[in-house]
Design a protein around this motif. Structure first.
Motif, PDB file in Angstrom:
ATOM      1  N   PHE A  75       0.799  -1.224   0.000  1.00 18.43           N
ATOM      2  CA  PHE A  75       0.000   0.000   0.000  1.00 18.43           C
ATOM      3  C   PHE A  75       0.837   1.282   0.000  1.00 18.43           C
ATOM      4  CE2 PHE A  75      -2.929  -3.166   1.777  1.00 18.43           C
ATOM      5  CZ  PHE A  75      -4.028  -2.967   0.960  1.00 18.43           C
ATOM      6  N   ALA A  76       2.059   1.244   0.531  1.00 18.62           N
ATOM      7  CA  ALA A  76       2.882   2.454   0.581  1.00 18.62           C
ATOM      8  C   ALA A  76       4.101   2.373  -0.321  1.00 18.62           C
ATOM      9  CB  ALA A  76       3.315   2.731   2.028  1.00 18.62           C
ATOM     10  N   LYS A  77       4.275   1.225  -1.005  1.00 17.72           N
ATOM     11  CA  LYS A  77       5.384   1.033  -1.951  1.00 17.72           C
ATOM     12  C   LYS A  77       6.753   1.248  -1.306  1.00 17.72           C
ATOM     13  CE  LYS A  77       2.107   0.593  -4.961  1.00 17.72           C
ATOM     14  NZ  LYS A  77       1.628  -0.770  -5.302  1.00 17.72           N
ATOM     15  N   GLY A  78       6.886   0.796  -0.082  1.00 18.33           N
ATOM     16  CA  GLY A  78       8.169   0.934   0.617  1.00 18.33           C
ATOM     17  C   GLY A  78       8.278  -0.100   1.714  1.00 18.33           C
ATOM     18  N   ASN A  79       9.386  -0.069   2.431  1.00 16.43           N
ATOM     19  CA  ASN A  79       9.636  -1.075   3.447  1.00 16.43           C
ATOM     20  C   ASN A  79      10.420  -0.482   4.610  1.00 16.43           C
ATOM     21  OD1 ASN A  79       9.733  -3.773   4.527  1.00 16.43           O
ATOM     22  ND2 ASN A  79      11.902  -3.794   3.976  1.00 16.43           N
ATOM     23  N   ILE A  80      10.199  -1.019   5.800  1.00 12.45           N
ATOM     24  CA  ILE A  80      11.053  -0.694   6.945  1.00 12.45           C
ATOM     25  C   ILE A  80      11.703  -1.988   7.390  1.00 12.45           C
ATOM     26  CG2 ILE A  80       9.636   1.270   7.661  1.00 12.45           C
ATOM     27  CD1 ILE A  80       8.616  -0.482   9.966  1.00 12.45           C
ATOM     28  N   SER A  81      12.933  -1.912   7.838  1.00  8.32           N
ATOM     29  CA  SER A  81      13.661  -3.112   8.233  1.00  8.32           C
ATOM     30  C   SER A  81      13.152  -3.628   9.570  1.00  8.32           C
ATOM     31  CB  SER A  81      15.157  -2.816   8.331  1.00  8.32           C
ATOM     32  OG  SER A  81      15.405  -1.947   9.412  1.00  8.32           O
ATOM     33  N   GLU A  82      13.427  -4.896   9.817  1.00  2.64           N
ATOM     34  CA  GLU A  82      13.069  -5.505  11.090  1.00  2.64           C
ATOM     35  C   GLU A  82      13.754  -4.770  12.244  1.00  2.64           C
ATOM     36  OE1 GLU A  82      12.398 -10.068  11.628  1.00  2.64           O
ATOM     37  OE2 GLU A  82      14.501  -9.582  12.016  1.00  2.64           O
ATOM     38  N   LYS A  83      15.010  -4.370  12.015  1.00  2.54           N
ATOM     39  CA  LYS A  83      15.752  -3.637  13.047  1.00  2.54           C
ATOM     40  C   LYS A  83      15.068  -2.316  13.371  1.00  2.54           C
ATOM     41  CE  LYS A  83      20.426  -2.002  14.096  1.00  2.54           C
ATOM     42  NZ  LYS A  83      21.807  -1.904  13.576  1.00  2.54           N
ATOM     43  N   SER A  84      14.598  -1.585  12.334  1.00  2.00           N
ATOM     44  CA  SER A  84      13.905  -0.313  12.559  1.00  2.00           C
ATOM     45  C   SER A  84      12.598  -0.550  13.310  1.00  2.00           C
ATOM     46  CB  SER A  84      13.634   0.385  11.233  1.00  2.00           C
ATOM     47  OG  SER A  84      14.834   0.739  10.602  1.00  2.00           O
ATOM     48  N   PHE A  85      11.885  -1.648  12.971  1.00  2.00           N
ATOM     49  CA  PHE A  85      10.622  -1.944  13.651  1.00  2.00           C
ATOM     50  C   PHE A  85      10.859  -2.127  15.151  1.00  2.00           C
ATOM     51  CE2 PHE A  85       7.271  -4.568  15.320  1.00  2.00           C
ATOM     52  CZ  PHE A  85       6.129  -4.068  14.732  1.00  2.00           C
ATOM     53  N   TYR A  86      11.872  -2.910  15.500  1.00  2.00           N
ATOM     54  CA  TYR A  86      12.146  -3.137  16.922  1.00  2.00           C
ATOM     55  C   TYR A  86      12.605  -1.860  17.617  1.00  2.00           C
ATOM     56  CZ  TYR A  86      11.468  -8.161  16.952  1.00  2.00           C
ATOM     57  OH  TYR A  86      10.917  -9.404  16.920  1.00  2.00           O
ATOM     58  N   THR A  87      13.323  -1.016  16.898  1.00  2.00           N
ATOM     59  CA  THR A  87      13.830   0.221  17.505  1.00  2.00           C
ATOM     60  C   THR A  87      12.710   1.203  17.803  1.00  2.00           C
ATOM     61  OG1 THR A  87      15.953  -0.017  16.371  1.00  2.00           O
ATOM     62  CG2 THR A  87      15.381   2.178  17.183  1.00  2.00           C
ATOM     63  N   TYR A  88      11.766   1.355  16.869  1.00  2.00           N
ATOM     64  CA  TYR A  88      10.777   2.430  16.988  1.00  2.00           C
ATOM     65  C   TYR A  88       9.389   1.971  17.419  1.00  2.00           C
ATOM     66  CZ  TYR A  88      14.303   5.207  14.618  1.00  2.00           C
ATOM     67  OH  TYR A  88      15.466   5.853  14.294  1.00  2.00           O
ATOM     68  N   PHE A  89       9.085   0.678  17.326  1.00  2.00           N
ATOM     69  CA  PHE A  89       7.750   0.215  17.696  1.00  2.00           C
ATOM     70  C   PHE A  89       7.743  -0.609  18.979  1.00  2.00           C
ATOM     71  CE2 PHE A  89       7.169   1.334  13.316  1.00  2.00           C
ATOM     72  CZ  PHE A  89       5.865   1.801  13.237  1.00  2.00           C
ATOM     73  N   LYS A  90       8.848  -1.289  19.291  1.00  2.00           N
ATOM     74  CA  LYS A  90       8.875  -2.123  20.488  1.00  2.00           C
ATOM     75  C   LYS A  90       9.644  -1.498  21.636  1.00  2.00           C
ATOM     76  CE  LYS A  90       9.059  -6.614  19.940  1.00  2.00           C
ATOM     77  NZ  LYS A  90       7.653  -7.006  20.120  1.00  2.00           N
ATOM     78  N   ASN A  91      10.406  -0.465  21.350  1.00  2.00           N
ATOM     79  CA  ASN A  91      11.210   0.196  22.385  1.00  2.00           C
ATOM     80  C   ASN A  91      10.386   1.301  23.033  1.00  2.00           C
ATOM     81  OD1 ASN A  91      13.370   0.880  23.968  1.00  2.00           O
ATOM     82  ND2 ASN A  91      14.392   2.091  22.388  1.00  2.00           N
ATOM     83  N   LYS A  92      10.086   1.158  24.307  1.00  2.00           N
ATOM     84  CA  LYS A  92       9.287   2.161  25.010  1.00  2.00           C
ATOM     85  C   LYS A  92      10.039   2.675  26.230  1.00  2.00           C
ATOM     86  CE  LYS A  92       4.622   0.670  23.727  1.00  2.00           C
ATOM     87  NZ  LYS A  92       3.296   0.306  24.238  1.00  2.00           N
ATOM     88  N   PRO A  93      10.061   3.997  26.486  1.00  2.00           N
ATOM     89  CA  PRO A  93       9.490   5.025  25.597  1.00  2.00           C
ATOM     90  C   PRO A  93      10.433   5.343  24.439  1.00  2.00           C
ATOM     91  CG  PRO A  93      10.456   6.061  27.507  1.00  2.00           C
ATOM     92  CD  PRO A  93      10.597   4.573  27.723  1.00  2.00           C
ATOM     93  N   VAL A  94       9.885   5.829  23.334  1.00  2.00           N
ATOM     94  CA  VAL A  94      10.707   6.250  22.204  1.00  2.00           C
ATOM     95  C   VAL A  94      11.380   7.568  22.542  1.00  2.00           C
ATOM     96  CG1 VAL A  94      10.675   6.959  19.786  1.00  2.00           C
ATOM     97  CG2 VAL A  94       9.245   5.076  20.542  1.00  2.00           C
ATOM     98  N   THR A  95      12.679   7.649  22.300  1.00  2.00           N
ATOM     99  CA  THR A  95      13.425   8.879  22.642  1.00  2.00           C
ATOM    100  C   THR A  95      13.769   9.726  21.425  1.00  2.00           C
ATOM    101  OG1 THR A  95      15.502   7.631  22.540  1.00  2.00           O
ATOM    102  CG2 THR A  95      14.420   7.822  24.694  1.00  2.00           C
TER     103      THR A  95
END
Length: 386
Positions: A49-69
């Motif tokens: 739908f967005a014609k792009g990709n985020i890496s697994e590493k980026s997903f863990y950094t920004y979606f699973k790491n709380k709080p985001v700094t």
């Protein structure tokens, strides 16, 4: 400003999660609890739908790491905003303004690059300083200098062009060149002696590895354990297709070569008259090869063919993997390093028709009594398209 950016990003994550939940049912509704196959499905949806990709590493950094700094790069923010239904990250923020918040029309900043000195002029100045020491003080203070002809010159480059640097007396110049030549010669002799002494005891041996059945370089990661007398073993990792280079003073070499898809080989060499380059054949483990093949086998195509291929993959993997097998997926993320899967979860993962499977690589595989009892694998991400 930075705090507002983080708050906006948390809003965006909530909308991305809501958008995905409209058409998918992950293991958890909370995006921060997704892992493994949930992330792979989300990556596929993002590509669609967005014609792009985020890496697994980026997903863990920004979606699973709380709080985001901190917030991600602007290209990732734009990609996620498009997926959530907005034209861009700027458009998303414009639709979610906080009280008294004002957005700039442009967030681009032009960085100032200081002017660099011309390389040719710098070399000319350095040469002139070496030959005419009094120039250094004049250049340092950036004042007018006078040549021996009493010609006042304020521009350093003009001075260097007009001043005659060939005024040195021939005898002085010859003496300088003679001393320089002697010094260079002595330094060269010392370097040769040093290299000769270091090489006389040290020899580098190169070992390249080939598949015994295919006569082709091994295309998976190898581990090499070198045993040394009265010392702990040395461990090396060799990338696919690369050779192992080992420098030693020893007269013998003993090493164990391990491959996830081949039988382990112990090599013993007397190095007194051994060749410095050698090819070593590894015999493939057919059982491991089959599991690796069916794990990565493409099942894309028309629905009828895909259905048959999926059934074939599942049947082969069911037969070859033990029900008690321990399976690990290794991640690049510092936050989440390893995930444990059971046999059925692994089979579901590798029989799901996603583009990520082409990047699956086996790190380690063990067999016992004709069954695969342990698998360690990794799905490599493309960080150039985060």
């Amino acid at each position: 400003m930075a705090d507002l950016e983080i708050l906006h990003f948390e809003q965006l994550k909530t909308e991305v999660q809501a958008q995905y939940l409209k058409s998918h049912t992950p293991s958890h509704d909370d995006i921060s609890k997704w892992k493994g196959i949930d992330i792979i499905y989300f990556q596929e949806d993002l590509r669609k739908f967005a014609k792009g990709n985020i890496s697994e590493k980026s997903f863990y950094t920004y979606f699973k790491n709380k709080p985001v700094t901190k917030v991600p790069r602007i290209d990732m923010l734009n990609l996620l905003s498009i997926y959530a239904g907005y034209a861009s990250w700027y458009d998303f923020k414009k639709n979610h303004l906080f009280a008294d918040e004002i957005l700039k029309e442009t967030e681009e900043q032009t960085e100032f690059n200081p002017e660099e000195a011309d390389e040719t002029e710098r070399i000319s100045i350095d040469t002139a300083i070496a030959e005419k020491p009094y120039i250094k003080e004049a250049i340092k203070s950036d004042i007018q200098i006078s040549t021996p002809d009493n010609q006042n010159v304020s521009d350093k480059s003009i001075f260097l062009e007009t001043y005659d640097t060939s005024e040195q007396k021939p005898l002085k110049k010859s003496l300088k060149n003679f001393i320089l030549g002697i010094t260079t010669g002595v330094a060269a002799i010392i370097a040769v002696i040093f290299l000769w002494q270091s090489k006389i005891f040290d020899t580098t041996y190169s070992y390249c590895f080939y598949d015994a059945d295919r006569n082709a370089p091994i295309q998976n990661m190898l581990e090499i354990k070198v045993f040394k007398e009265n010392e702990s073993p040395l461990y090396y990792r060799i990338k696919p297709g690369e050779c192992f280079h080992y420098t030693t003073k020893d007269e013998s070499l003993r090493m164990l070569i391990s491959s996830p898809l081949h039988e382990n080989v112990e090599v013993n060499r007397s190095l007194e008259n051994a060749p410095q380059e050698e090819n070593i054949e590894l015999k493939p483990d057919d059982y491991k090869m089959a599991v690796d093949y069916f794990s990565k086998k493409s099942i894309l195509g028309n629905p009828e063919e895909s259905s048959l291929l999926i059934k074939q993959k599942r049947r082969e993997l069911e037969n070859r993997i033990s029900d008690q097998a321990v399976i690990y997926q290794v991640f690049d993320s510092d936050i989440y390093g390893i995930e444990t899967l059971d046999k059925q979860k692994y089979i579901s993962l590798v029989t799901t028709p996603t583009t990520s499977l082409k990047n699956l690589s086996v790190i380690e595989m063990k067999t016992d009594k004709g069954k695969i009892v342990s698998i360690k694998f990794k799905i490599t991400e493309d960080d150039e398209n985060p």
